[in-house]
Write a protein that holds these residues in place. Structure first.
Motif, PDB file in Angstrom:
ATOM      1  N   ASN A 213      -3.964 -20.383  13.689  1.00  0.00           N
ATOM      2  CA  ASN A 213      -3.856 -19.088  13.027  1.00  0.00           C
ATOM      3  C   ASN A 213      -5.212 -18.662  12.477  1.00  0.00           C
ATOM      4  O   ASN A 213      -6.022 -19.487  12.075  1.00  0.00           O
ATOM      5  N   ARG A 214      -5.427 -17.386  12.456  1.00  0.00           N
ATOM      6  CA  ARG A 214      -6.692 -16.875  11.950  1.00  0.00           C
ATOM      7  C   ARG A 214      -6.802 -17.065  10.444  1.00  0.00           C
ATOM      8  O   ARG A 214      -5.844 -16.842   9.701  1.00  0.00           O
ATOM      9  N   GLY A 215      -7.973 -17.458  10.003  1.00  0.00           N
ATOM     10  CA  GLY A 215      -8.234 -17.574   8.575  1.00  0.00           C
ATOM     11  C   GLY A 215      -8.703 -16.254   8.015  1.00  0.00           C
ATOM     12  O   GLY A 215      -8.847 -15.263   8.734  1.00  0.00           O
ATOM     13  N   PRO A 216      -8.974 -16.217   6.725  1.00  0.00           N
ATOM     14  CA  PRO A 216      -9.425 -14.961   6.108  1.00  0.00           C
ATOM     15  C   PRO A 216     -10.860 -14.617   6.478  1.00  0.00           C
ATOM     16  O   PRO A 216     -11.630 -15.459   6.950  1.00  0.00           O
ATOM     17  N   VAL A 217     -11.208 -13.375   6.254  1.00  0.00           N
ATOM     18  CA  VAL A 217     -12.596 -12.920   6.323  1.00  0.00           C
ATOM     19  C   VAL A 217     -13.059 -12.709   4.888  1.00  0.00           C
ATOM     20  O   VAL A 217     -12.419 -11.986   4.130  1.00  0.00           O
ATOM     21  N   LEU A 252     -10.432  -3.958   8.978  1.00  0.00           N
ATOM     22  CA  LEU A 252      -9.954  -5.339   9.104  1.00  0.00           C
ATOM     23  C   LEU A 252      -8.486  -5.447   8.695  1.00  0.00           C
ATOM     24  O   LEU A 252      -7.691  -6.120   9.363  1.00  0.00           O
ATOM     25  N   ALA A 253      -8.139  -4.804   7.596  1.00  0.00           N
ATOM     26  CA  ALA A 253      -6.747  -4.851   7.125  1.00  0.00           C
ATOM     27  C   ALA A 253      -5.800  -4.212   8.133  1.00  0.00           C
ATOM     28  O   ALA A 253      -4.684  -4.710   8.357  1.00  0.00           O
ATOM     29  N   GLU A 254      -6.238  -3.125   8.756  1.00  0.00           N
ATOM     30  CA  GLU A 254      -5.391  -2.462   9.758  1.00  0.00           C
ATOM     31  C   GLU A 254      -5.178  -3.325  10.985  1.00  0.00           C
ATOM     32  O   GLU A 254      -4.201  -3.154  11.721  1.00  0.00           O
ATOM     33  N   GLU A 255      -6.091  -4.281  11.236  1.00  0.00           N
ATOM     34  CA  GLU A 255      -5.933  -5.239  12.326  1.00  0.00           C
ATOM     35  C   GLU A 255      -5.099  -6.450  11.919  1.00  0.00           C
ATOM     36  O   GLU A 255      -4.900  -7.379  12.700  1.00  0.00           O
ATOM     37  N   GLY A 256      -4.635  -6.445  10.660  1.00  0.00           N
ATOM     38  CA  GLY A 256      -3.815  -7.546  10.173  1.00  0.00           C
ATOM     39  C   GLY A 256      -4.613  -8.730   9.652  1.00  0.00           C
ATOM     40  O   GLY A 256      -4.050  -9.815   9.446  1.00  0.00           O
ATOM     41  N   VAL A 276     -10.346  -2.440  -3.262  1.00  0.00           N
ATOM     42  CA  VAL A 276      -8.922  -2.805  -3.217  1.00  0.00           C
ATOM     43  C   VAL A 276      -8.057  -1.564  -3.415  1.00  0.00           C
ATOM     44  O   VAL A 276      -7.088  -1.339  -2.682  1.00  0.00           O
ATOM     45  N   ASP A 277      -8.401  -0.751  -4.391  1.00  0.00           N
ATOM     46  CA  ASP A 277      -7.619   0.455  -4.667  1.00  0.00           C
ATOM     47  C   ASP A 277      -7.687   1.443  -3.509  1.00  0.00           C
ATOM     48  O   ASP A 277      -6.679   2.072  -3.149  1.00  0.00           O
ATOM     49  N   ALA A 278      -8.861   1.595  -2.916  1.00  0.00           N
ATOM     50  CA  ALA A 278      -9.025   2.570  -1.834  1.00  0.00           C
ATOM     51  C   ALA A 278      -8.291   2.144  -0.565  1.00  0.00           C
ATOM     52  O   ALA A 278      -7.717   2.986   0.144  1.00  0.00           O
ATOM     53  N   LEU A 283      -3.151  -7.245   2.021  1.00  0.00           N
ATOM     54  CA  LEU A 283      -3.978  -8.206   2.740  1.00  0.00           C
ATOM     55  C   LEU A 283      -5.369  -8.338   2.115  1.00  0.00           C
ATOM     56  O   LEU A 283      -6.114  -9.261   2.455  1.00  0.00           O
ATOM     57  N   VAL A 284      -5.716  -7.422   1.219  1.00  0.00           N
ATOM     58  CA  VAL A 284      -7.049  -7.412   0.611  1.00  0.00           C
ATOM     59  C   VAL A 284      -6.946  -7.839  -0.847  1.00  0.00           C
ATOM     60  O   VAL A 284      -6.283  -7.180  -1.650  1.00  0.00           O
TER      61      VAL A 284
END
Length: 410
Positions: A213-217, A252-256, A276-278, A283-284
């Motif tokens: 599984n992919r880790g975080p960025v 990045l968030a839109e890519e999951g 974070v707010d924007a 996921l962020v």
């Protein structure tokens, strides 16, 4: 002479430590660890920006760098202006009294000879000048150890920095461009060596092995407003940087992808919160990393890192995680080139999300190769840090028989 009558060696460390910048504190920690291992007999203390934090966290007595507690706040009222002016005079005597108590004072790492961020000449440049001047006058050896330097446009700051460097008894730099910058400012650097950033001496966790599984960025953000010479463009530069970083994180968030936002100074937290707010995605999240050890743990668990602050980059590169620099100064470009990552730099002043994503995806495609390169480069850098500490010991702490001879002389 009876060994029991020998005076202990007194060594001070000097800088903006304990003031919320994890990179500065990491440089302090690296030198303290070395001194405690190499010279367990030495009496250590600090003169720094946050003495309470340094005393508690690192177990050394600490003295406040400036008499006036509002030194780094903008002074607009008469009382504050008067307090700052009086503080400059008081600090002459405070610094001299502190320096007199030491055999040597070390200024460990950090960008003490650069102005890549907004800086007033009568702030830290003045404090450093007082240290080096009183060290020369009182016979206390002052060492600038693996420091960063750069071209300085402001004339008063340039003059103070040039004289501080000339008055120091020992100088070394964390990269070749820093030495070149001081040479261009008229400092004789013929005997000055280039080693590596002191943070590379700190222990670090191993980078996580890639899993199914992919880790975080990890995305390191910064309260970036340009350099000391760009004050008139500060808000424009900050807005462009924040917009580019936000668009990148949103993509990045839109890519999951899981995204962990990193900071390196207390000033950076509002930037992370704004992103974070924007983006508005679960996921962020923002990492609660209070030290370089915490940052290394975060970056060791990541698939890849995109970071702005210099010591965020050092942490990621040290643990061997593929890293892209959102670079705000030439020191970041030099570090990335040294670690074999020169192709993965993107200018923070022109943070352009689409181009940043292209570079990021190329970095991830070459992840396995990049990890191998970083393992090799870290071995080289580790040797250079060891050489730095050996050279420092030879320069500041002569053999015991020489010390004894000096102390026995009437």
């Amino acid at each position: 002479m009876n060994p029991m009558d020998e005076k202990p060696l007194h060594v001070g460390v000097f800088g903006l430590f304990g003031a919320g910048n994890s990179g500065n504190d990491g440089s302090l920690e690296a030198v303290l660890d070395h001194l405690r291992a190499a010279r367990p007999d030495a009496v250590l203390d600090a003169m720094c920006g946050g003495p309470e934090v340094v005393a508690t966290r690192y177990g050394v007595p600490a003295t406040r760098l400036n008499w006036y507690r509002g030194e780094y706040r903008t002074a607009s009222r008469v009382g504050a202006i008067t307090g700052k002016a009086l503080g400059k005079l008081v600090d002459v005597f405070r610094t001299a009294a502190w320096v007199r108590r030491h055999d040597a004072v070390i200024v460990p790492g950090t960008g003490v000879l650069e102005t890549t961020l907004p800086l007033r000449p009568w702030g830290f440049p003045y404090s450093l000048f007082l240290l080096c001047l009183t060290g020369r006058l009182l016979g206390t050896r002052v060492a600038l150890v693996s420091v960063g330097a750069g071209a300085i446009g402001n004339r008063p700051t340039r003059v103070l920095t040039r004289w501080s460097t000339r008055l120091a008894a020992y100088r070394s730099y964390r990269d070749a461009q820093s030495r070149d910058a001081m040479r261009a400012m008229g400092v004789d650097t013929a005997r000055d060596e280039v080693y590596a950033d002191l943070v590379f001496a700190l222990p670090a966790p191993s980078a996580a092995e890639p899993a199914g599984n992919r880790g975080p960025v990890c995305v390191g953000v910064m309260d970036f407003h340009g350099s000391n010479d760009e004050r008139e463009l500060a808000e424009e530069i900050h807005g462009r940087y924040l917009d580019g970083a936000t668009r990148f994180v949103r993509a990045l968030a839109e890519e999951g992808r899981l995204v962990r936002l990193l900071t390196g100074d207390e000033l950076d937290r509002p930037v992370a919160d704004a992103i974070v707010d924007a983006v508005g995605s679960p996921l962020v999240t923002v990492a609660e990393a209070a030290s370089l050890a915490d940052l290394m743990k975060e970056t060791a668990c990541a698939d890849s890192v995109v970071a702005t602050r210099y010591h965020n980059l050092v942490c990621a590169l040290k643990v061997g995680t593929p890293t892209l620099a959102l670079s705000y100064s030439a020191k970041s470009d030099a570090l990335m080139a040294e670690m074999g990552m020169g192709a993965y730099c993107h200018p923070a002043r022109e943070a352009e999300a689409d181009r940043l994503l292209e570079q990021f995806r190329e970095l991830e495609r070459r992840s396995a190769e990049v990890r191998r390169v970083l393992i090799e480069r870290n071995l080289v850098v580790a040797r250079r840090v060891e050489q730095q500490f050996a050279a420092l010991a030879a320069a500041l702490f002569p053999p015991a028989d020489h010390i004894h001879a000096q102390r026995e002389t009437p």
